[in-house]
Write a protein that holds these residues in place. Sequence first.
Motif, mmCIF file in Angstrom:
data_model
loop_
_atom_site.group_PDB
_atom_site.id
_atom_site.type_symbol
_atom_site.label_atom_id
_atom_site.label_comp_id
_atom_site.label_asym_id
_atom_site.label_seq_id
_atom_site.Cartn_x
_atom_site.Cartn_y
_atom_site.Cartn_z
ATOM 1 N N THR A 114 4.452 6.277 48.437
ATOM 2 C CA THR A 114 5.618 5.396 48.306
ATOM 3 C C THR A 114 6.634 5.687 49.395
ATOM 4 N N ILE A 115 7.524 4.750 49.596
ATOM 5 C CA ILE A 115 8.624 4.892 50.557
ATOM 6 C C ILE A 115 9.795 4.050 50.053
ATOM 7 N N SER A 116 11.024 4.478 50.346
ATOM 8 C CA SER A 116 12.189 3.721 49.871
ATOM 9 C C SER A 116 13.205 3.502 50.991
ATOM 10 N N ILE A 117 14.046 2.514 50.800
ATOM 11 C CA ILE A 117 15.120 2.214 51.760
ATOM 12 C C ILE A 117 16.265 1.560 50.998
ATOM 13 N N ILE A 118 17.480 1.771 51.471
ATOM 14 C CA ILE A 118 18.622 1.039 50.923
ATOM 15 C C ILE A 118 18.871 -0.153 51.840
ATOM 16 N N ALA A 119 18.894 -1.347 51.269
ATOM 17 C CA ALA A 119 19.039 -2.567 52.076
ATOM 18 C C ALA A 119 20.412 -2.610 52.736
ATOM 19 N N GLN A 120 20.468 -2.868 54.048
ATOM 20 C CA GLN A 120 21.730 -2.932 54.794
ATOM 21 C C GLN A 120 22.141 -4.381 55.050
ATOM 22 N N VAL A 169 15.196 -0.400 47.664
ATOM 23 C CA VAL A 169 13.870 -1.012 47.758
ATOM 24 C C VAL A 169 12.821 0.084 47.868
ATOM 25 N N THR A 170 11.800 0.023 46.995
ATOM 26 C CA THR A 170 10.703 0.973 47.069
ATOM 27 C C THR A 170 9.395 0.203 47.236
ATOM 28 N N ALA A 230 8.225 -15.220 48.102
ATOM 29 C CA ALA A 230 9.108 -16.343 47.781
ATOM 30 C C ALA A 230 9.403 -16.355 46.289
ATOM 31 N N GLY A 231 8.490 -15.791 45.506
ATOM 32 C CA GLY A 231 8.645 -15.831 44.054
ATOM 33 C C GLY A 231 9.318 -14.590 43.497
ATOM 34 N N ASN A 232 10.011 -13.863 44.348
ATOM 35 C CA ASN A 232 10.663 -12.632 43.891
ATOM 36 C C ASN A 232 11.605 -12.878 42.727
ATOM 37 N N VAL A 233 11.589 -11.950 41.794
ATOM 38 C CA VAL A 233 12.483 -12.049 40.643
ATOM 39 C C VAL A 233 13.925 -11.852 41.113
ATOM 40 N N SER A 234 14.134 -10.837 41.972
ATOM 41 C CA SER A 234 15.488 -10.547 42.446
ATOM 42 C C SER A 234 15.588 -10.892 43.923
ATOM 43 N N LYS A 235 16.751 -11.423 44.297
ATOM 44 C CA LYS A 235 16.990 -11.704 45.706
ATOM 45 C C LYS A 235 17.540 -10.431 46.350
ATOM 46 N N LEU A 236 17.092 -10.150 47.550
ATOM 47 C CA LEU A 236 17.471 -8.908 48.210
ATOM 48 C C LEU A 236 18.942 -8.959 48.657
ATOM 49 N N GLU A 237 19.732 -7.972 48.153
ATOM 50 C CA GLU A 237 21.153 -7.926 48.523
ATOM 51 C C GLU A 237 21.431 -6.596 49.216
ATOM 52 N N HIS A 246 -3.371 -2.306 48.385
ATOM 53 C CA HIS A 246 -2.604 -3.107 47.436
ATOM 54 C C HIS A 246 -1.160 -2.630 47.542
ATOM 55 N N LEU A 247 -0.240 -3.529 47.806
ATOM 56 C CA LEU A 247 1.149 -3.148 48.003
ATOM 57 C C LEU A 247 2.025 -3.731 46.903
ATOM 58 N N ILE A 248 2.949 -2.905 46.400
ATOM 59 C CA ILE A 248 3.845 -3.351 45.334
ATOM 60 C C ILE A 248 5.285 -3.097 45.781
ATOM 61 N N GLU A 249 6.148 -4.078 45.552
ATOM 62 C CA GLU A 249 7.546 -3.979 45.964
ATOM 63 C C GLU A 249 8.429 -3.850 44.725
ATOM 64 N N PHE A 250 9.318 -2.882 44.739
ATOM 65 C CA PHE A 250 10.286 -2.720 43.659
ATOM 66 C C PHE A 250 11.666 -2.902 44.237
ATOM 67 N N ILE A 251 12.497 -3.733 43.612
ATOM 68 C CA ILE A 251 13.898 -3.837 44.017
ATOM 69 C C ILE A 251 14.724 -3.287 42.859
ATOM 70 N N ASN A 252 15.506 -2.224 43.119
ATOM 71 C CA ASN A 252 16.262 -1.521 42.069
ATOM 72 C C ASN A 252 15.372 -1.239 40.851
ATOM 73 N N ASN A 253 14.205 -0.693 41.132
ATOM 74 C CA ASN A 253 13.211 -0.334 40.120
ATOM 75 C C ASN A 253 12.592 -1.524 39.380
ATOM 76 N N GLY A 254 12.929 -2.735 39.797
ATOM 77 C CA GLY A 254 12.307 -3.912 39.187
ATOM 78 C C GLY A 254 11.070 -4.306 39.986
ATOM 79 N N ARG A 255 9.924 -4.336 39.302
ATOM 80 C CA ARG A 255 8.685 -4.677 39.996
ATOM 81 C C ARG A 255 8.686 -6.172 40.329
ATOM 82 N N GLN A 256 8.412 -6.494 41.599
ATOM 83 C CA GLN A 256 8.390 -7.885 42.031
ATOM 84 C C GLN A 256 7.008 -8.476 41.793
#
Lengths: 261, 771
Positions: A255-261, A205-206, A193-200, A160-170
Amino acid sequence: MKYNITIAITFFVLIIVFSSCQKVINLDLNSASPQIVIEGNVYDQSGPYLVKISQTVNFDESNVYSPVTGAIVEISDNDGNSEILTEPSSGSYITSALQGVSGRTYTLTVISKGKTYTASSTMPNPVNIDSIYLEKNMFGNEKIVSVNFTDPVNISNYYHLIEFINNGRQTGFNVTDDNLNQGEIISYSFMSAGNVSKLETGDNVTVWLESIDENVYEYFRTAGRDGGQSSSPSNPTSNISNGALGYFNACSVRTISIIAQ
Amino acid sequence: MIKKSIYFIFIFLLFFDSIRAQQQYTISGFIRDAKTGEELIGATVSIKELPGKGVSTNAYGFYSITLPSGNYEVKSQYMGYEPISKQIVLNKSLKLDFTLNESSQKLQEVVITSKKNDENVTRTQMGLQKMDIKEINNIPVLFGEKDMLKTIQLLPGIKSAGEGNSGFNVRGGASDQNLILLDEATVYNASHLMGFFSVFNSDAIKDMSVYKGNEPAEYGGRLSSVIDIKMKDGNDKKYSVNGGIGLISSRLTVEGPIVKDKGSFIVSARRTYADLFLKLLKDTTLNQAKLFFYDVNAKANYRINDKNRVYLSGYFGKDALGISSFGINWGNATGTIRWNHLFSDRLFSNTSLIFSNYDYKINVNMGSEMNIISQIQDYNIKQDFQYYAGIKSTLKFGYNSTYHKIIPGAITTADNTSMKNLTNRYAWENAFYLSHQYKFSGKTSIEYGSRVTIFSLLGPGNFYTYDNKGNALDTAKYSSGQFVKTYIYIEPRATFNYVINQKSSVKASYARNVQNLHLLSNSTSGNPTDLWIPSSNNVKPEIADQTSLGYYRNFNDNKYEFSIETYYKSLQNQIDYKNGAELNFNDNVESQLLFGKGRAYGLELLFKKKYGKFNGWISYTLSRTERKFDEINNGNYYPAKQDRTHDISIVGIYEISKRWTLSATWVYNTGSAVTFPAGKYQIDGETKFYYTERNASRMPAYHRLDIGATWIRKKMDKFESSWTFSLYNAYGYNNAYTITFRDSKSDPSKTEAVQTTLFKFVPSITYNFKF
């Protein structure tokens, strides 16, 4: 001039042809008596672990899901440990001492309003994430998040995979198994496609990778496809007895994290 | 069942005995169109001296009638053609061909009174709808692309599966329960562009018959209906070209003689260019999208001599859809080689070798390329005999042997290296049939017979059995060609017609149909990636038993036609899906299925004005379709998705002048049965909907008016042309394509229901030409 008119007409026709229109409508939907909803997780990380209990409401009511208070909630494992959870805030029940250990089977018991609901879940061994990267969406030009991890050989694994953008759970229920990739490197892309936040650029990203058991996988898998295009939508297949909605999940998480480039 | 069969054989022998006693000669021949040389299917031959004893031509335009010696006036007629009578002295068997001329507009009024067009009353077959190809030209349709599969949905008992969906439901059957045949080859996916068009180019089609579950024994394999489509043979007198240029598609047909009066060919092609419009969009993803289809029909035939004729026909169609690095294409290909042979003037034979293929290919190119393919393929040999035993008696018998190959899914890399494969499935389907049509001397006729189907699932591969939860219990390994499971079924069929008088008749029929190929589809509209699976140790053949009763009445010299039919159908081994069933790329797909039963019943009314400046019809269906599965709704009967209580179609065509024809259609139907949420809750912070009963809600009722006009230009030399204008959904009603539920966009503390409408006011213009 004539050229312009032609384009205009064509464009007009095109708009009619290819733009379907959507509108919000009023529907008189059936109502149902409130059903109990249980969400419980036990991790191989230190606690406290949370079990949330709430109720369904009718469709036309606002999105306020009244908590179920005063329930007796117990989590035990097959190694003789057990704990009655406390309720510091309405409907949220937490552990104090229990420690999740992979390989153990955990049992949840909830007694509420004279009914008993039980579920058990076995915590698989953890699987590490090898890498995280961004790539182009197959259906468009925007960036999406992908991770690679190595599936352990010779056993069936469920993720089960969960994506967080700036700590916001998608949103979205992202699951996969190793049915087609037994023992291989699995690449998983969040087609959210239904992400709350658009990746900038600059976003943090975690990704959580939960190793889950088959019944929990079945819950998240069916939760992810119960609406939308299915001609027979239905409730996800819960691992909790007695008709409760929701799930009880004992899982190992990495978990793993990255800063979007 | 065996007892029944013996009984059939017994009465069959009895009839033969009565025939042998008399001194008889045979008149036989073909009936053709005078201008094109095309054989006419279902044209009638009647004998003035023996009223009510006519025969009609078969699928190849052949007829045969055996009479006692004497002087007769033999008359041939066909709807829309001028009848011809010939005086004959019958003292030896003779060959008598007819060539009929299309009736001109002016003559039509005269023709009405002179011809007896009472076939719907007199023919034995019931539950049959014939579609006149010429009639289709005037009916307005979406994008102006005339479409036979859409037009038949305006007839009683045949219902559209929803807007923008070529799928249709016949008498409560699922869309995969329709057998669609193009020159005898099965077409597995009859829709283009996700269902907005059907794959049949009406320029290439000669005849279409729709049997609503009461098909004669020569057809089999699907529960609900047979759509038998026959391609044109081509003009064997002169070359001709016709075509049309429309807003989103164009088509061209070329036909002509190979050897004059002996052989001919026809090639017809279509191409849409919807993606050219996409280029105008600003969105950089969408304007590079690919979206088109094309199809080609081709046929050639050659008459070797009076007794032998060969046909070669084929269809090839492809759809392509591509967005960014994702692409999918799919299509059908069919091929038929046929040999007509007359063993005698009373025994007609046709042998066909048939190939049919449906496949799709998904292409994903993200750095490295990957393809997913899936395919179903048939190799079929078919032998049919028609024996014209006497004026009262016609016998049809034959066999059919089909080898099915299904590739459920295979993933390959760009250089065709196999990455993953699902187990391929192989099956061998054999069928034998015998049917006998007999006209009693009085007013009664009967057609009865039986089909025997032997379906075998073949190795190689692993075959599983499953427990209730869908876990594999047991695996059996079979090698290539080994029989895994064989099902044998007898499918008796019978239709009985009692002609009360020249104007009215009563018919009753019973038919059993068995289906061994099942389409797994759990989306609201059919997808090109839906999977066909064969019957197996887990999936039992679907069975339908249908009983129907009808009353037919013609008025005013057959100018008006009225019919009322009722049916009751019980269905066994129907297929539904477990909650969240995984139907894609799953070797254990059979473990995702539920099995139950169903029932469907209804009343169908049709009132039709056949001739005159103003013609058209009103059709009404009142029906119910229910299913019963132990695992769904506590094992109670519940409405099937395709259950529609009321269904109304009104079609009107008005010929103002020689130049202008106006037309309009109006349809109304009860919304289909759907599952809407009864509540909501939250999981992981996300709103989820709570469902109680399956299909307990209804979509809103659907209704729509389409209008059309055709303007025929003055004929110049040999060049004919016309303009067709149409407006789809003329009063712009917001019909619901889907209704979905979500968190409110304007008020996040609420949820809302959202209705999607596909088409409002779709205008189209098509230019048609012919020379």
